[in-house]
Design a protein around this motif. Structure first.
Motif, short mmCIF file in Angstrom:
data_model
loop_
_atom_site.label_atom_id
_atom_site.label_comp_id
_atom_site.label_asym_id
_atom_site.label_seq_id
_atom_site.Cartn_x
_atom_site.Cartn_y
_atom_site.Cartn_z
N ILE A 34 1.07 -1.10 -0.06
CA ILE A 34 0.12 -0.09 0.10
C ILE A 34 1.00 1.04 0.03
O ILE A 34 0.66 2.16 -0.70
CB ILE A 34 -0.99 0.05 1.29
CG1 ILE A 34 -1.91 -1.18 0.95
CG2 ILE A 34 -1.70 1.24 1.52
CD1 ILE A 34 -2.97 -1.28 2.33
N ALA A 35 1.91 1.22 0.85
CA ALA A 35 2.93 2.46 0.88
C ALA A 35 3.33 2.76 -0.32
O ALA A 35 3.66 3.93 -0.96
CB ALA A 35 3.68 2.20 1.81
N LEU A 36 3.90 1.77 -1.15
CA LEU A 36 4.61 1.98 -2.60
C LEU A 36 3.47 2.60 -3.65
O LEU A 36 3.65 3.65 -4.02
CB LEU A 36 5.02 0.59 -3.21
CG LEU A 36 5.43 0.62 -4.61
CD1 LEU A 36 6.65 1.53 -4.82
CD2 LEU A 36 5.62 -0.71 -4.82
N LEU A 46 1.38 7.70 -6.12
CA LEU A 46 0.43 8.62 -6.53
C LEU A 46 0.43 9.91 -5.74
O LEU A 46 0.46 10.85 -6.18
CB LEU A 46 -1.08 7.84 -5.68
CG LEU A 46 -2.14 8.89 -5.94
CD1 LEU A 46 -2.54 9.13 -7.25
CD2 LEU A 46 -3.53 8.23 -5.09
N VAL A 47 0.99 10.12 -4.44
CA VAL A 47 1.37 11.10 -3.65
C VAL A 47 2.44 11.93 -4.64
O VAL A 47 2.42 13.25 -4.78
CB VAL A 47 1.73 10.96 -2.21
CG1 VAL A 47 2.40 12.09 -1.71
CG2 VAL A 47 0.53 10.74 -1.63
N LYS A 104 1.85 6.85 14.44
CA LYS A 104 2.93 7.55 14.35
C LYS A 104 4.12 6.81 13.85
O LYS A 104 4.81 7.22 12.79
CB LYS A 104 3.20 8.40 15.58
CG LYS A 104 4.30 9.14 15.59
CD LYS A 104 5.01 9.59 16.74
CE LYS A 104 6.07 10.51 16.46
NZ LYS A 104 6.82 10.90 17.64
N ALA A 105 4.03 5.56 14.26
CA ALA A 105 5.09 4.61 13.79
C ALA A 105 5.08 4.21 12.29
O ALA A 105 5.70 4.35 11.37
CB ALA A 105 5.25 3.44 14.42
N MET A 106 3.54 4.11 11.60
CA MET A 106 3.23 3.83 10.45
C MET A 106 3.57 5.02 9.30
O MET A 106 4.00 4.91 8.42
CB MET A 106 1.71 3.43 10.23
CG MET A 106 1.64 2.14 10.98
SD MET A 106 -0.11 1.74 11.17
CE MET A 106 -0.30 0.76 9.82
N TRP A 107 3.39 6.27 10.30
CA TRP A 107 3.36 7.67 9.33
C TRP A 107 4.86 7.74 9.05
O TRP A 107 5.40 8.12 7.94
CB TRP A 107 2.81 8.75 10.22
CG TRP A 107 3.36 9.90 9.45
CD1 TRP A 107 2.52 10.57 8.68
CD2 TRP A 107 4.42 10.76 9.43
NE1 TRP A 107 3.13 11.90 8.14
CE2 TRP A 107 4.28 12.02 8.69
CE3 TRP A 107 5.62 10.59 10.29
CZ2 TRP A 107 5.08 13.05 8.55
CZ3 TRP A 107 6.60 11.47 10.05
CH2 TRP A 107 6.43 12.91 9.36
N GLU A 108 5.81 7.31 10.25
CA GLU A 108 7.34 7.65 9.97
C GLU A 108 7.59 6.52 8.76
O GLU A 108 8.46 6.68 8.16
CB GLU A 108 7.82 7.37 11.31
CG GLU A 108 7.72 8.54 12.05
CD GLU A 108 8.33 8.37 13.51
OE1 GLU A 108 8.60 7.05 14.04
OE2 GLU A 108 8.31 9.33 14.53
N HIS A 145 6.60 7.75 5.29
CA HIS A 145 7.51 8.83 5.14
C HIS A 145 8.79 8.59 4.58
O HIS A 145 9.26 9.08 3.34
CB HIS A 145 7.55 9.98 6.08
CG HIS A 145 8.18 11.30 6.02
ND1 HIS A 145 7.63 11.99 4.86
CD2 HIS A 145 9.34 11.81 6.31
CE1 HIS A 145 8.43 13.05 4.88
NE2 HIS A 145 9.40 13.21 5.63
N GLY A 146 9.43 7.64 5.39
CA GLY A 146 10.68 7.24 5.03
C GLY A 146 10.67 6.39 3.50
O GLY A 146 11.53 6.80 2.72
N ARG A 147 9.81 5.58 3.60
CA ARG A 147 9.62 5.01 2.22
C ARG A 147 9.50 5.66 0.95
O ARG A 147 9.87 5.63 -0.10
CB ARG A 147 8.51 3.85 2.29
CG ARG A 147 8.87 2.56 3.12
CD ARG A 147 7.63 1.80 3.56
NE ARG A 147 8.26 0.34 4.07
CZ ARG A 147 8.56 0.51 5.46
NH1 ARG A 147 8.82 1.52 6.31
NH2 ARG A 147 9.08 -0.76 5.80
N ALA A 148 8.43 6.78 1.36
CA ALA A 148 7.98 7.64 0.04
C ALA A 148 9.28 8.44 -0.24
O ALA A 148 9.45 8.84 -1.55
CB ALA A 148 6.85 8.53 0.76
#
Length: 192
Positions: A49-51, A56-57, A102-106, A109-112
């Motif tokens: 999903i993050a990928l 998209l972002v 917050k951990a998921m956001w981080e 963000h790192g992956r993006a």
């Protein structure tokens, strides 16, 4: 801002959820977990999903139309509203949800940022070559191997996923901002 300002919907909230939903649908493609070998785990699904959301972002943030940045934020907001809801449905206690989100956001963000840097490096390499030979995907393959498979990917899997990501990025860049602002996006053609 008065009370009504707090209750007012954001202009691209609905489109953000629709674009996010299209990204999730593409990230759930069975071929990702079967053919390509993305781990069919909670972490592997988050990474898929993050990928897709990062692609998209990235597309939205780089659009010259000012709606692009607002849409990117709406997609991001939709993603983390969904993550919060999923954690609650899985029975995670209220006290730890904020910390986990917050951990998921981080992590996202790192992956993006890593995906964006790889895509930009690939674009620069492409600009230096003559007559558009096949895109060199090594920078993206390296990042995918690290993030998706923790540096232990199945043979050839990063190349397959990088090629898929490049096809999706190209399809996204070809989409009109008006279609995206209306929430119209179908990435299911990439169900490799």
């Amino acid at each position: 801002m008065g009370l009504l300002g707090l209750l007012r919907r954001k202009p691209f909230e609905r489109a953000g959820f629709e674009l996010y939903t299209a990204s999730v649908a593409a990230a759930r493609a069975p071929g990702l977990f079967g053919t390509i070998g993305v781990p069919d785990t909670l972490e592997g699904r988050f990474d898929a999903i993050a990928l897709h959301v990062a692609l998209l972002v990235h597309r939205l943030r780089h659009d010259p139309d000012p709606r692009g940045r607002e849409l990117a934020q709406a997609v991001f907001d939709a993603m983390f509203a969904d993550m919060d809801l999923n954690l609650r449905e899985m029975g995670v206690g209220d006290m730890s949800i904020g910390r986990r989100v917050k951990a998921m956001w981080e992590a996202f963000h790192g992956r993006a940022r890593a995906y964006e840097a790889a895509l930009e490096a690939m674009g620069k390499a492409q600009d230096r070559t003559a007559e558009s030979p096949p895109l060199e995907t090594a920078p993206l393959e390296t990042v995918l191997a690290r993030n998706i498979w923790r540096d232990e990917p199945p043979e050839g899997a990063p190349a397959l996923l990088a090629a898929r990501a490049c096809r999706i990025a190209a399809a996204l860049s070809a989409r009109e901002i008006g279609d995206l602002a209306a929430g119209r996006l179908d990435l299911l053609e990439f169900q490799t």
